[in-house]
Design a protein around this motif. Structure first.
Motif, PDB file in Angstrom:
ATOM      1  N   ASP A  58      -5.435   2.648  -4.764  1.00  0.00           N
ATOM      2  CA  ASP A  58      -5.964   3.520  -3.704  1.00  0.00           C
ATOM      3  C   ASP A  58      -4.761   4.051  -2.941  1.00  0.00           C
ATOM      4  O   ASP A  58      -3.856   3.303  -2.602  1.00  0.00           O
ATOM      5  CB  ASP A  58      -6.937   2.762  -2.792  1.00  0.00           C
ATOM      6  CG  ASP A  58      -6.450   1.380  -2.398  1.00  0.00           C
ATOM      7  OD1 ASP A  58      -5.238   1.092  -2.507  1.00  0.00           O
ATOM      8  OD2 ASP A  58      -7.288   0.558  -1.974  1.00  0.00           O
ATOM      9  N   TRP A  59      -4.723   5.354  -2.673  1.00  0.00           N
ATOM     10  CA  TRP A  59      -3.487   5.951  -2.163  1.00  0.00           C
ATOM     11  C   TRP A  59      -3.702   6.736  -0.868  1.00  0.00           C
ATOM     12  O   TRP A  59      -4.581   7.599  -0.794  1.00  0.00           O
ATOM     13  CB  TRP A  59      -2.882   6.892  -3.210  1.00  0.00           C
ATOM     14  CG  TRP A  59      -1.495   7.289  -2.778  1.00  0.00           C
ATOM     15  CD1 TRP A  59      -1.160   8.270  -1.896  1.00  0.00           C
ATOM     16  CD2 TRP A  59      -0.276   6.654  -3.146  1.00  0.00           C
ATOM     17  NE1 TRP A  59       0.201   8.275  -1.698  1.00  0.00           N
ATOM     18  CE2 TRP A  59       0.767   7.299  -2.450  1.00  0.00           C
ATOM     19  CE3 TRP A  59       0.045   5.573  -4.006  1.00  0.00           C
ATOM     20  CZ2 TRP A  59       2.110   6.924  -2.582  1.00  0.00           C
ATOM     21  CZ3 TRP A  59       1.371   5.207  -4.135  1.00  0.00           C
ATOM     22  CH2 TRP A  59       2.383   5.878  -3.432  1.00  0.00           C
ATOM     23  N   LEU A  60      -2.836   6.452   0.113  1.00  0.00           N
ATOM     24  CA  LEU A  60      -2.826   7.267   1.324  1.00  0.00           C
ATOM     25  C   LEU A  60      -1.424   7.550   1.840  1.00  0.00           C
ATOM     26  O   LEU A  60      -1.237   8.446   2.670  1.00  0.00           O
ATOM     27  CB  LEU A  60      -3.671   6.626   2.437  1.00  0.00           C
ATOM     28  CG  LEU A  60      -3.318   5.210   2.919  1.00  0.00           C
ATOM     29  CD1 LEU A  60      -2.131   5.181   3.870  1.00  0.00           C
ATOM     30  CD2 LEU A  60      -4.527   4.591   3.608  1.00  0.00           C
ATOM     31  N   ASP A  61      -0.427   6.798   1.375  1.00  0.00           N
ATOM     32  CA  ASP A  61       0.913   6.941   1.949  1.00  0.00           C
ATOM     33  C   ASP A  61       1.442   8.362   1.763  1.00  0.00           C
ATOM     34  O   ASP A  61       1.323   8.959   0.697  1.00  0.00           O
ATOM     35  CB  ASP A  61       1.875   5.941   1.294  1.00  0.00           C
ATOM     36  CG  ASP A  61       3.163   5.797   2.089  1.00  0.00           C
ATOM     37  OD1 ASP A  61       3.110   5.906   3.330  1.00  0.00           O
ATOM     38  OD2 ASP A  61       4.227   5.576   1.475  1.00  0.00           O
ATOM     39  N   GLN A  68     -10.558   4.540   4.399  1.00  0.00           N
ATOM     40  CA  GLN A  68     -10.912   5.702   3.592  1.00  0.00           C
ATOM     41  C   GLN A  68      -9.622   6.286   3.011  1.00  0.00           C
ATOM     42  O   GLN A  68      -8.717   6.635   3.754  1.00  0.00           O
ATOM     43  CB  GLN A  68     -11.612   6.750   4.458  1.00  0.00           C
ATOM     44  CG  GLN A  68     -12.019   8.011   3.704  1.00  0.00           C
ATOM     45  CD  GLN A  68     -13.107   7.748   2.679  1.00  0.00           C
ATOM     46  OE1 GLN A  68     -14.196   7.309   3.003  1.00  0.00           O
ATOM     47  NE2 GLN A  68     -12.796   8.010   1.416  1.00  0.00           N
ATOM     48  N   TYR A  69      -9.556   6.350   1.701  1.00  0.00           N
ATOM     49  CA  TYR A  69      -8.358   6.879   1.036  1.00  0.00           C
ATOM     50  C   TYR A  69      -8.631   8.286   0.522  1.00  0.00           C
ATOM     51  O   TYR A  69      -9.728   8.559   0.019  1.00  0.00           O
ATOM     52  CB  TYR A  69      -7.977   5.999  -0.151  1.00  0.00           C
ATOM     53  CG  TYR A  69      -7.392   4.663   0.239  1.00  0.00           C
ATOM     54  CD1 TYR A  69      -6.014   4.474   0.267  1.00  0.00           C
ATOM     55  CD2 TYR A  69      -8.203   3.592   0.581  1.00  0.00           C
ATOM     56  CE1 TYR A  69      -5.467   3.250   0.624  1.00  0.00           C
ATOM     57  CE2 TYR A  69      -7.667   2.358   0.946  1.00  0.00           C
ATOM     58  CZ  TYR A  69      -6.290   2.202   0.958  1.00  0.00           C
ATOM     59  OH  TYR A  69      -5.756   0.994   1.317  1.00  0.00           O
ATOM     60  N   TYR A  93      -7.555   8.224  -5.407  1.00  0.00           N
ATOM     61  CA  TYR A  93      -7.607   7.014  -6.224  1.00  0.00           C
ATOM     62  C   TYR A  93      -6.865   7.323  -7.516  1.00  0.00           C
ATOM     63  O   TYR A  93      -7.170   8.320  -8.188  1.00  0.00           O
ATOM     64  CB  TYR A  93      -9.059   6.582  -6.461  1.00  0.00           C
ATOM     65  CG  TYR A  93      -9.692   6.184  -5.151  1.00  0.00           C
ATOM     66  CD1 TYR A  93      -9.488   4.921  -4.608  1.00  0.00           C
ATOM     67  CD2 TYR A  93     -10.423   7.107  -4.399  1.00  0.00           C
ATOM     68  CE1 TYR A  93     -10.005   4.575  -3.366  1.00  0.00           C
ATOM     69  CE2 TYR A  93     -10.948   6.767  -3.156  1.00  0.00           C
ATOM     70  CZ  TYR A  93     -10.734   5.489  -2.651  1.00  0.00           C
ATOM     71  OH  TYR A  93     -11.234   5.152  -1.415  1.00  0.00           O
ATOM     72  N   PRO A 108       0.654   3.188   5.562  1.00  0.00           N
ATOM     73  CA  PRO A 108      -0.079   1.925   5.700  1.00  0.00           C
ATOM     74  C   PRO A 108       0.134   1.278   7.073  1.00  0.00           C
ATOM     75  O   PRO A 108      -0.803   0.700   7.627  1.00  0.00           O
ATOM     76  CB  PRO A 108       0.510   1.066   4.574  1.00  0.00           C
ATOM     77  CG  PRO A 108       0.942   2.072   3.549  1.00  0.00           C
ATOM     78  CD  PRO A 108       1.454   3.249   4.323  1.00  0.00           C
ATOM     79  N   THR A 125      -9.600  -1.613  -2.135  1.00  0.00           N
ATOM     80  CA  THR A 125     -10.601  -1.027  -3.014  1.00  0.00           C
ATOM     81  C   THR A 125     -10.806  -1.873  -4.265  1.00  0.00           C
ATOM     82  O   THR A 125      -9.842  -2.182  -4.976  1.00  0.00           O
ATOM     83  CB  THR A 125     -10.158   0.392  -3.457  1.00  0.00           C
ATOM     84  OG1 THR A 125      -9.867   1.169  -2.291  1.00  0.00           O
ATOM     85  CG2 THR A 125     -11.234   1.076  -4.285  1.00  0.00           C
ATOM     86  N   ASP A 136       0.817  -1.212   0.000  1.00  0.00           N
ATOM     87  CA  ASP A 136       0.000   0.000   0.000  1.00  0.00           C
ATOM     88  C   ASP A 136       0.856   1.270   0.000  1.00  0.00           C
ATOM     89  O   ASP A 136       0.326   2.372   0.083  1.00  0.00           O
ATOM     90  CB  ASP A 136      -0.979   0.003   1.188  1.00  0.00           C
ATOM     91  CG  ASP A 136      -2.243   0.818   0.884  1.00  0.00           C
ATOM     92  OD1 ASP A 136      -2.468   1.158  -0.296  1.00  0.00           O
ATOM     93  OD2 ASP A 136      -3.005   1.116   1.826  1.00  0.00           O
TER      94      ASP A 136
END
Ligand SMILES: [Cu+2]
Length: 443
Positions: free
Chosen positions: A135-138, A186-187, A190, A144, A222, A107
């Motif tokens: 899906d991106w949050l880093d 929740q990201y 996208y 992650p 996702t 992730d």
């Protein structure tokens, strides 16, 4: 021989506005495309310039077991500052990917497409384009690892579930297409091919081009519903293996799955849109063959609300089909969840407490996977491709299959690749929270 040099390293990546500090192969997300003909030998030298151990898994490839990239099962992790050479033959043409198989590193940005070409490609098309969904949050204030800690601390990132793994409802995002909860996380973004929807890539072709799209979901939590505005898609491959072509408006792709489609391009500028299923957001790319205003991030082509084809609606082409034989052995896998401590299980066990799924070389093995939770699980088998048995006995050949809540999926494989092979949910948070086991060859 096909040499590849990869460095897993910290990198500063511009997603098209937001710049994130992350871990990547080189200086780009996705990492560099690796492409070679079937039967050729890949020799990949991987250097670990990360502060943590890492590994590379060649997702979907039926390769030799000691090159499969699963620390603790098939190799020792590559320590920080060290290198490892992966060397194997890729037997089957198709659309694949490679990614880290350590912790939640998938992730981050440690992934890239892998294409094995068929020297006698039977499909006829003019051009192709690889579409990597994520899906991106880093690097957006979370990592992650911090997300996994939050989940395990009970601070459910999204919604909430009770102790039986049932949704507590309320703010939990639901998707009818996924038969229940759409995800745990929740990201903020996208991505298609590393770009946020407000700053999409544009790819150009000429009108009338017969285009092959190789769509890869490297997301961690996702599923994506993918459509090309103004076009119908002809689905031709699932997880690298050919299917009987099906025409559709949109395709549904779980984490770890790949779907190839053919499309004949009209004249104009069209949105290739990847709706984050059940999450009210999407990724975007622009396919341009002529003049016209570029579609924007809030576009919602009517194809998204049309006919949606998931892999279970597909049937293997004749040359990919594994005809039904009486299984020598059947393994039941009950997919469960105990949400109080964010544990996900197979047959009530987490990975560290697993009971291996034993097989003998040459056996026909049936996996019966039953989902007793309220969220879908894209189950991935390493080193093999199974035949999903639909009601007619003829589903697709695959290595990753979404098992929806309450559903049982029957998948047959031939035990023809000895070793220790991971079987796991490709939701990286579910996998890390226990939903993994091993297919273990015994004498
Ligand atoms: Cu799962």
């Amino acid at each position: 021989m096909h040499p590849v040099v990869l460095t897993a390293q910290p990198a500063s990546i511009d997603l098209g506005g937001p710049v994130v500090e992350t871990w990547a192969y080189g200086e780009a997300v996705p990492g560099p495309l690796v492409r070679l003909p079937a039967g050729d030998r890949l020799v990949a030298t991987v250097t670990n310039a990360l502060p943590d151990p890492t590994s590379v898994h060649w997702h979907g490839i039926a390769l030799r077991n000691d090159m499969d990239g699963v620390p603790g099962l098939t190799q020792k992790a590559i320590a920080a500052g060290r290198s490892m050479k992966y060397e194997f033959t890729a037997p089957d043409p198709g659309t694949y990917m490679f990614h880290s198989h350590v912790g939640t590193q998938l992730d981050r940005g440690l992934y890239a497409p892998l294409i094995v070409d068929d020297p006698a490609e039977p499909l006829v098309y003019d051009a192709e384009h690889v579409v990597v969904l994520d899906d991106w949050l880093d690097g957006t204030g979370r990592t992650p690892d911090s997300v996994l800690k939050e989940l395990q601390a009970g601070g459910m990132d999204m919604g909430g579930m009770d102790m039986d793994g049932m949704s507590a409802g309320g703010d939990s995002p639901l998707s009818p297409l996924l038969g229940g909860d759409a995800g745990d996380v929740q990201y903020p973004y996208y991505l298609i091919n590393g770009r946020v929807a407000t700053a999409p890539n544009t790819v150009t072709f000429t009108p009338g081009t017969r285009l092959r799209l190789r769509i890869i979901n490297v997301g961690s939590d996702t599923a994506f519903r993918v459509a090309l505005g103004g076009h119908r898609l002809s689905v031709v491959h699932s997880d690298g293996f050919p299917v009987r072509p099906v025409d559709t408006d949109a395709v549904l792709i779980g984490m770890g799955e790949r779907i190839d489609v053919l499309v004949t391009l009209a004249d104009g500028a069209f949105p290739l849109i990847a709706l984050a299923e059940g999450k009210n957001a999407s990724g975007l790319e622009v396919i341009r063959t002529g003049s016209g205003a570029a579609p924007t991030a809030d576009t919602y082509p009517r194809e998204l609300a049309g006919q949606v084809t998931g892999a279970l609606m597909l049937e293997a082409a004749d040359d990919a089909f594994l005809a039904e034989r009486r299984p020598d052995r059947t393994h039941d896998l009950v997919l469960g969840g105990s949400m109080s401590d964010y544990q996900w299980t197979i047959n009530d066990r987490v990975y560290s407490d697993r009971k291996d799924l034993q097989v003998r070389p040459g056996e026909v093995v049936r996996l019966k996977m039953t989902n007793s939770t309220m969220m879908f699980h894209p189950m991935h088998l390493h080193g093999h491709t199974f035949q999903v048995r639909s009601a007619t006995g003829r589903g697709p050949r695959k290595d990753t299959v979404m098992v929806l809540p309450g559903e049982t999926i029957t998948a047959d494989l031939v035990a023809d690749n000895p070793g220790q092979w991971l079987v796991h949910c490709h939701n990286v948070y579910h996998g890390e929270a226990g939903m993994m086991t091993a297919l273990a060859y015994i004498k």
